[in-house]
Design an enzyme around this catalytic site. Structure first.
Site, PDB file in Angstrom:
ATOM      1  N   GLU A 175      34.732  49.471  59.066  1.00 14.61           N
ATOM      2  CA  GLU A 175      35.788  50.433  58.717  1.00 14.61           C
ATOM      3  C   GLU A 175      35.657  51.804  59.386  1.00 14.61           C
ATOM      4  O   GLU A 175      35.670  52.831  58.713  1.00 14.61           O
ATOM      5  CB  GLU A 175      35.869  50.580  57.186  1.00 14.61           C
ATOM      6  CG  GLU A 175      36.094  49.240  56.491  1.00 14.61           C
ATOM      7  CD  GLU A 175      36.217  49.348  54.970  1.00 14.61           C
ATOM      8  OE1 GLU A 175      35.938  50.431  54.417  1.00 14.61           O
ATOM      9  OE2 GLU A 175      36.589  48.336  54.348  1.00 14.61           O
ATOM     10  N   ASN A 216      34.240  45.582  62.127  1.00 18.99           N
ATOM     11  CA  ASN A 216      35.077  44.959  61.105  1.00 18.99           C
ATOM     12  C   ASN A 216      35.961  46.047  60.475  1.00 18.99           C
ATOM     13  O   ASN A 216      35.481  47.151  60.208  1.00 18.99           O
ATOM     14  CB  ASN A 216      34.111  44.372  60.055  1.00 18.99           C
ATOM     15  CG  ASN A 216      34.737  43.497  59.018  1.00 18.99           C
ATOM     16  OD1 ASN A 216      35.497  42.593  59.334  1.00 18.99           O
ATOM     17  ND2 ASN A 216      34.394  43.752  57.751  1.00 18.99           N
ATOM     18  N   HIS A 252      42.731  41.782  53.814  1.00 18.14           N
ATOM     19  CA  HIS A 252      43.039  41.944  52.388  1.00 18.14           C
ATOM     20  C   HIS A 252      44.550  42.175  52.287  1.00 18.14           C
ATOM     21  O   HIS A 252      45.035  43.290  52.432  1.00 18.14           O
ATOM     22  CB  HIS A 252      42.271  43.126  51.804  1.00 18.14           C
ATOM     23  CG  HIS A 252      40.789  42.917  51.787  1.00 18.14           C
ATOM     24  ND1 HIS A 252      40.194  41.963  50.995  1.00 18.14           N
ATOM     25  CD2 HIS A 252      39.789  43.519  52.468  1.00 18.14           C
ATOM     26  CE1 HIS A 252      38.878  41.987  51.185  1.00 18.14           C
ATOM     27  NE2 HIS A 252      38.607  42.915  52.082  1.00 18.14           N
ATOM     28  N   GLU A 280      37.538  38.664  55.462  1.00 18.19           N
ATOM     29  CA  GLU A 280      37.553  38.982  54.020  1.00 18.19           C
ATOM     30  C   GLU A 280      38.895  38.624  53.397  1.00 18.19           C
ATOM     31  O   GLU A 280      39.455  39.381  52.589  1.00 18.19           O
ATOM     32  CB  GLU A 280      37.259  40.480  53.797  1.00 18.19           C
ATOM     33  CG  GLU A 280      35.972  40.954  54.451  1.00 18.19           C
ATOM     34  CD  GLU A 280      35.601  42.401  54.127  1.00 18.19           C
ATOM     35  OE1 GLU A 280      36.219  43.013  53.238  1.00 18.19           O
ATOM     36  OE2 GLU A 280      34.679  42.910  54.794  1.00 18.19           O
ATOM     37  N   ASP A 282      41.969  37.748  51.328  1.00 16.86           N
ATOM     38  CA  ASP A 282      42.538  37.497  50.006  1.00 16.86           C
ATOM     39  C   ASP A 282      43.974  38.010  50.019  1.00 16.86           C
ATOM     40  O   ASP A 282      44.361  38.779  50.896  1.00 16.86           O
ATOM     41  CB  ASP A 282      41.704  38.075  48.844  1.00 16.86           C
ATOM     42  CG  ASP A 282      41.324  39.533  48.970  1.00 16.86           C
ATOM     43  OD1 ASP A 282      42.001  40.289  49.713  1.00 16.86           O
ATOM     44  OD2 ASP A 282      40.346  39.949  48.320  1.00 16.86           O
TER      45      ASP A 282
HETATM   46  C1  XIL Z   1      33.546  45.118  47.998  1.00 22.81           C
HETATM   47  C2  XIL Z   1      32.818  44.169  47.061  1.00 22.81           C
HETATM   48  O1  XIL Z   1      33.491  42.946  46.996  1.00 22.81           O
HETATM   49  C3  XIL Z   1      32.727  44.801  45.673  1.00 22.81           C
HETATM   50  O2  XIL Z   1      31.937  43.992  44.813  1.00 22.81           O
HETATM   51  C4  XIL Z   1      32.123  46.193  45.766  1.00 22.81           C
HETATM   52  O3  XIL Z   1      32.150  46.797  44.495  1.00 22.81           O
HETATM   53  C5  XIL Z   1      32.885  47.033  46.763  1.00 22.81           C
HETATM   54  O4  XIL Z   1      32.929  46.375  48.010  1.00 22.81           O
HETATM   55  N1  XIL Z   1      35.846  45.847  52.500  1.00 22.81           N
HETATM   56  C6  XIL Z   1      34.546  45.466  52.737  1.00 22.81           C
HETATM   57  C7  XIL Z   1      33.741  44.880  51.642  1.00 22.81           C
HETATM   58  O5  XIL Z   1      34.107  45.490  53.891  1.00 22.81           O
HETATM   59  O6  XIL Z   1      32.375  45.203  51.759  1.00 22.81           O
HETATM   60  C8  XIL Z   1      34.241  45.309  50.293  1.00 22.81           C
HETATM   61  O7  XIL Z   1      33.508  44.585  49.304  1.00 22.81           O
HETATM   62  C9  XIL Z   1      35.727  45.063  50.175  1.00 22.81           C
HETATM   63  C10 XIL Z   1      36.471  45.848  51.208  1.00 22.81           C
END
Ligand code: XIL
Length: 359
Positions: A175, A216, A252, A280, A282
């Site tokens: 990020e 990422n 996401h 990641e 969802d």
């Molecule tokens: C999230 C985890 O799933 C949670 O359990 C934690 O509280 C916060 O982080 N982007 C990312 C991940 O790169 O590391 C994050 O994971 C979600 C967003």
């Protein structure tokens, strides 16, 4: 039968009395569930020429045997990512405070549980992550380090972490951009400018030449200012000879809002000579779930998988946990949830069929 909402069934006393088992109708009995009968999503991914279908997982979840029965099925998941336990510190304190709670003091116990699980299951492991603006210990954020000191801190962390988990794919930098495409003003950028990214990538690669090093980020899945900045960063790193081998599209998404330029955008990244992973995935919705939202969610999952399928350099897909029971979404986005392909009772949702259809 007329479809009733959850309140109706609760009033009848059904919702509390129905104990759903995997494959049986969901506790929310009025909602549609998966109808696919496939051996596993990883098997489908391999058949489609991808390296893996995977999931994030987290140490506290591993005591739930309904959960681990699915997680440990290597036909279903051929890859796992530690959702927290390889980070600089944990969000919750449930991960033995992740990997470097004090300067130079590394604790790999929680991360090792995930790494050993992957090994036992014959699953690939994704390292997540070396340098990120979140989940940082205060010794980093409030240390008032000068450029030389912070460079050393990044080098020590990345080389120790990547050296400990050798042979993996790593989200080395997570990020780095704001949504408008400017660099995120975190302690690393504010002290070192964008050089911190090259420092981290170089240190990771030097610690393990067999590691595959990625950047990422989220909201770079479709074309736009943020994706363009990422492409420019890749070009600049490559022109300086800095190792950069992959780009992680977090993905996401929100139901009905998957970017229409996914394929074009992935092709543009691929043209720069990097591989791509959906890291990641969802697809969240404003609760409560409805049959219509779940149907759209199914389409959205299918769209994402089909996009990866259409681009040979997209190597694999990871969901950010597979069950709504352990999704990060409700805790982060108020009023939203139901983002995963399995519901909170481990019943497969229509989204599961969307994934199957996408391959
Ligand atoms: C999230 C985890 O799933 C949670 O359990 C934690 O509280 C916060 O982080 N982007 C990312 C991940 O790169 O590391 C994050 O994971 C979600 C967003």
């Amino acid at each position: 039968m007329t479809i009733k909402n959850a309140a109706f069934w609760t009033a009848l006393g059904w919702l509390t009395s129905v104990a759903a088992a995997p494959g049986s109708p969901s506790a929310a009995a009025s909602l549609p569930v998966s109808t696919s009968n496939v051996a596993g999503l990883h098997v489908l991914a391999k058949q489609a020429g991808k390296l893996y279908f995977g999931t994030a997982t987290d140490n506290p979840e591993l005591t739930n045997t309904s959960y681990t029965a699915i997680l440990n099925n290597s036909q279903m998941f051929g890859q796992i990512t530690a959702a927290n336990s390889m980070k600089w510190v944990s969000a919750t304190g449930l991960h033995l405070d992740a990997t470097e709670p004090q300067q130079g003091v590394f604790t790999f116990a929680a991360g090792d549980v995930i790494a050993n699980l992957a090994k036992q299951n014959g699953q690939l492991l994704r390292g997540h992550n070396c340098v990120w603006h979140n989940q940082l210990p205060s010794w980093v954020t409030a240390g008032n380090f000068n450029a030389a000191q912070l460079t050393q801190i990044i080098q020590t962390r990345c080389s120790t972490l990547v050296g400990h988990y050798k042979g993996q794919v790593w989200d080395v930098v997570n990020e780095p951009f704001n949504d408008d495409g400017t660099f995120r003003q975190d302690v690393f950028f504010n002290t070192l400018g964008q050089n911190y990214i090259a420092t981290a990538l170089n240190a990771a690669k030097a610690a393990d030449p067999n590691a595959k090093v990625y950047i990422n980020d989220f909201n770079i899945e479709g074309t736009g200012a943020k994706a363009t900045s990422m492409k420019n960063l890749i070009k600049s790193l490559k022109s300086q000879g800095v190792p950069i081998e992959g780009i992680g599209l977090q993905s996401h998404f929100i139901v009905g809002e998957v970017p229409t330029t996914l394929v074009q955008n992935m092709q543009e990244f691929a043209a720069l000579g990097v591989e791509i992973a959906i890291t990641e995935l969802d697809v969240r919705m404003t609760l409560p779930e409805t049959a219509a939202l779940l149907a759209q969610q199914k389409k959205d999952y299918e769209t994402v998988i089909a996009a990866c399928q259409a681009v040979p350099q997209c190597v694999g897909i990871t969901v950010w946990d597979f069950t709504d029971k352990f999704s990060w979404v409700p805790g982060t986005f108020a009023g939203q949830g139901a983002a995963c392909p399995w519901d909170e009772n481990f019943v497969r949702k229509p989204a599961f069929d969307g994934i199957v259809a996408g391959f």
